[in-house]
Design an enzyme around this catalytic site. Structure first.
Site, short mmCIF file in Angstrom:
data_model
loop_
_atom_site.label_atom_id
_atom_site.label_comp_id
_atom_site.label_asym_id
_atom_site.label_seq_id
_atom_site.Cartn_x
_atom_site.Cartn_y
_atom_site.Cartn_z
CG HIS A 22 -1.67 1.24 1.42
ND1 HIS A 22 -1.48 2.06 2.51
CD2 HIS A 22 -2.60 1.84 0.65
CE1 HIS A 22 -2.28 3.10 2.41
NE2 HIS A 22 -2.96 2.99 1.28
CG ASP A 64 -3.51 5.27 -1.45
OD1 ASP A 64 -4.18 4.64 -0.62
OD2 ASP A 64 -2.68 6.13 -1.12
CE1 TYR A 113 11.18 12.47 -17.58
CE2 TYR A 113 12.61 14.39 -17.52
CZ TYR A 113 11.80 13.52 -18.22
OH TYR A 113 11.61 13.69 -19.57
#
Length: 142
Positions: A22, A64, A113
């Site tokens: 998670h 999530d 990035y």
């Protein structure tokens, strides 16, 4: 082969998705993304478009729900409000496939990035459309 598992999910990628906990993040990257330079773990999905892989991953991985922005894309350089066609497809795929649909949010290119470098894994696709990159945060299987 397995029943109910999309065949584009390789054994190695399935293992990675299963190993993620998670809050861990995975990046689906386009063919131009500097995946080799950014990835802690890199999977290749050459020849597969990013939205198709997104659909397959969302078929086995929950997003999530405990934090904000479980799905993030790279903002267009010089025009952060622009929504590239591939990003619009990402949103429809999430709306139609995710266990708990979420609104995409965008991240500035170099911040994207940096976040990708911290991700559990990166999957580099054969996606040729620009800005075909998305970061997904894994949720809890209920």
């Amino acid at each position: 082969m397995l029943i109910g598992i999309d065949p584009i999910l390789s054994p190695d990628l399935l293992r990675t998705l299963r190993a993620m906990g998670h809050g861990d993040e995975i990046v689906i990257a386009d063919a131009n993304f500097p995946a080799e330079a950014c990835a802690r773990t890199l999977h290749r999905a050459d020849g597969i478009e990013a939205p198709r892989l997104l659909e397959a991953i969302l078929g086995v991985m929950p997003l999530d729900t405990f934090g904000e922005n479980p799905a993030n894309v790279m903002a267009v350089v010089g025009n952060p409000d622009e929504i590239p066609p591939v990003v619009a497809i990402f949103q429809s795929t999430i709306d139609e496939t995710a266990d708990t649909p979420a609104q995409l949010s965008s991240i500035e290119r170099f911040s994207f990035y940096d976040r990708a470098k911290q991700a559990f894994a990166i999957v580099q696709t054969g996606e040729k459309r620009l800005y075909g990159n998305i970061i997904l945060r894994k949720g809890v299987v209920k």
